[in-house]
Design a protein around this motif. Structure first.
Motif, PDB file in Angstrom:
ATOM      1  N   MET A  93       0.853  -1.187   0.000  1.00  0.00           N
ATOM      2  CA  MET A  93       0.000   0.000   0.000  1.00  0.00           C
ATOM      3  C   MET A  93       0.893   1.243   0.000  1.00  0.00           C
ATOM      4  N   ALA A  94       0.490   2.226  -0.764  1.00  0.00           N
ATOM      5  CA  ALA A  94       1.219   3.492  -0.822  1.00  0.00           C
ATOM      6  C   ALA A  94       0.296   4.624  -0.398  1.00  0.00           C
ATOM      7  N   GLU A  95       0.829   5.553   0.373  1.00  0.00           N
ATOM      8  CA  GLU A  95       0.048   6.698   0.831  1.00  0.00           C
ATOM      9  C   GLU A  95       0.795   7.987   0.533  1.00  0.00           C
ATOM     10  N   TYR A  96       0.016   9.003   0.145  1.00  0.00           N
ATOM     11  CA  TYR A  96       0.582  10.303  -0.202  1.00  0.00           C
ATOM     12  C   TYR A  96      -0.285  11.392   0.402  1.00  0.00           C
ATOM     13  N   GLU A  97       0.355  12.506   0.761  1.00  0.00           N
ATOM     14  CA  GLU A  97      -0.404  13.604   1.355  1.00  0.00           C
ATOM     15  C   GLU A  97       0.283  14.925   1.029  1.00  0.00           C
ATOM     16  N   ARG A  98      -0.524  15.934   0.742  1.00  0.00           N
ATOM     17  CA  ARG A  98      -0.034  17.291   0.490  1.00  0.00           C
ATOM     18  C   ARG A  98      -1.002  18.273   1.130  1.00  0.00           C
ATOM     19  N   SER A  99      -0.467  19.433   1.529  1.00  0.00           N
ATOM     20  CA  SER A  99      -1.280  20.497   2.118  1.00  0.00           C
ATOM     21  C   SER A  99      -0.940  21.825   1.455  1.00  0.00           C
ATOM     22  N   ARG A 100      -1.910  22.735   1.550  1.00  0.00           N
ATOM     23  CA  ARG A 100      -1.699  24.072   0.982  1.00  0.00           C
ATOM     24  C   ARG A 100      -2.548  25.066   1.777  1.00  0.00           C
TER      25      ARG A 100
END
Length: 137
Positions: free
Chosen positions: A1-8
């Motif tokens: 499983m791969a997880e990614y996260e970004r915020s702005r």
């Protein structure tokens, strides 16, 4: 499983940001260019992937009281994601998008996902700015 996260950070109240993000008629304005959402009977939607030419059955849930969108594939559990809007004071908001890929063949890779997330958040901010500017003026 791969997880990614970004915020702005976005210069608008969380309600304005969430309303723009959750507007199903405007999803194509900020989603990655290769994805298009057709709303069936909510929460059921169909996601069309330009790269593969496939239509995938999916779910999209909007929780305005929590300022949260959640989505994922129906039946096959290939991927899921969420968008969370939080007020950070002074009329600004922070938007976080998180994606989980449960099958390796659906994961386009870290670089592609991070670029897609950054682009989506940038386009969402552009849409929020236009909406706030039009409301203010």
């Amino acid at each position: 499983m791969a997880e990614y996260e970004r915020s702005r950070t976005m210069p608008a109240l969380p309600e304005h940001v969430f309303d723009q993000a959750a507007d199903v008629t405007q999803l194509d304005t900020w989603l990655p260019d290769r994805l298009h959402v057709d709303v069936d009977t909510p929460p059921a939607v169909t996601v069309h992937e330009d790269d593969s030419g496939r239509d995938l059955p999916a779910l999209l849930r909007s929780e305005r009281d929590q300022m949260r969108l959640e989505w994922g594939t129906r039946g096959q559990g290939s991927y899921a994601g969420w968008l969370q809007v939080a007020g950070i004071g002074s009329g600004a908001s922070e938007v976080t998008v998180h994606l989980s890929f449960f099958e390796a063949d659906h994961d386009p890779g870290e670089r592609a996902v991070q670029e897609a997330l950054d682009g989506s958040l940038r386009r969402l901010e552009d849409q929020v700015r236009m909406r706030v500017d039009n409301t203010a003026g």
